[in-house]
Design a protein around this motif. Sequence first.
Motif, short mmCIF file in Angstrom:
data_model
loop_
_atom_site.label_atom_id
_atom_site.label_comp_id
_atom_site.label_asym_id
_atom_site.label_seq_id
_atom_site.Cartn_x
_atom_site.Cartn_y
_atom_site.Cartn_z
N ILE A 7 6.22 1.67 -7.46
CA ILE A 7 5.07 1.43 -6.60
C ILE A 7 3.85 1.23 -7.48
O ILE A 7 3.61 2.00 -8.40
N VAL A 8 3.08 0.19 -7.18
CA VAL A 8 1.82 -0.05 -7.87
C VAL A 8 0.70 0.36 -6.92
O VAL A 8 0.68 -0.07 -5.76
N VAL A 9 -0.22 1.18 -7.42
CA VAL A 9 -1.35 1.63 -6.61
C VAL A 9 -2.64 1.19 -7.30
O VAL A 9 -2.89 1.57 -8.44
N LEU A 10 -3.41 0.39 -6.60
CA LEU A 10 -4.70 -0.06 -7.10
C LEU A 10 -5.78 0.82 -6.48
O LEU A 10 -5.90 0.91 -5.26
N ALA A 38 -3.24 -0.66 -2.04
CA ALA A 38 -4.63 -0.64 -2.49
C ALA A 38 -5.31 0.52 -1.78
O ALA A 38 -5.24 0.65 -0.56
N ILE A 39 -5.94 1.40 -2.57
CA ILE A 39 -6.55 2.59 -1.99
C ILE A 39 -7.98 2.79 -2.49
O ILE A 39 -8.39 2.22 -3.50
N SER A 40 -8.71 3.59 -1.75
CA SER A 40 -10.02 4.07 -2.18
C SER A 40 -10.09 5.54 -1.78
O SER A 40 -9.99 5.88 -0.59
N CYS A 41 -10.24 6.39 -2.75
CA CYS A 41 -10.36 7.82 -2.45
C CYS A 41 -11.71 8.13 -1.80
O CYS A 41 -11.82 9.06 -1.01
N LEU A 47 -5.00 5.33 2.06
CA LEU A 47 -4.36 6.59 1.68
C LEU A 47 -3.25 7.00 2.64
O LEU A 47 -2.19 7.44 2.20
N THR A 48 -3.46 6.81 3.93
CA THR A 48 -2.43 7.18 4.91
C THR A 48 -1.17 6.36 4.70
O THR A 48 -0.06 6.91 4.68
N GLU A 49 -1.33 5.05 4.49
CA GLU A 49 -0.17 4.18 4.27
C GLU A 49 0.57 4.58 2.99
O GLU A 49 1.80 4.60 2.95
N HIS A 52 2.50 7.83 3.61
CA HIS A 52 3.69 7.57 4.44
C HIS A 52 4.79 6.92 3.60
O HIS A 52 5.97 7.25 3.74
N SER A 53 4.40 5.99 2.75
CA SER A 53 5.38 5.33 1.88
C SER A 53 6.03 6.32 0.93
O SER A 53 7.25 6.32 0.75
N LEU A 54 5.22 7.16 0.30
CA LEU A 54 5.76 8.17 -0.62
C LEU A 54 6.71 9.13 0.10
O LEU A 54 7.78 9.46 -0.42
N ALA A 55 6.34 9.54 1.30
CA ALA A 55 7.20 10.43 2.08
C ALA A 55 8.52 9.75 2.43
O ALA A 55 9.59 10.37 2.34
#
Length: 84
Positions: A7-10, A38-41, A47-49, A52-55
Amino acid sequence: MAQKHQIVVLNKCDEPYVETEKDRLRAEFENMGYEFHAISCQSHEGLTELLHSLARHFRAAVAAEKAAEAEAAQKAQSSVNFED
């Protein structure tokens, strides 16, 4: 050994310089076969998506491990039965 899912997380997607490249990077990494998030803390975007993917991947890994253990136990039991 099975191929591990990658998984690539931007991060920092709330920053203008990242926003302009996000779609291009998504297409590039997805074309290479990676799952892309693509996330922004700061703004909580994506973040929710991602969670959910990690879970989902964690549950699949646990299920695969349990299946492998059950198969190994069944093979061990079969070899014991042949010796009797």
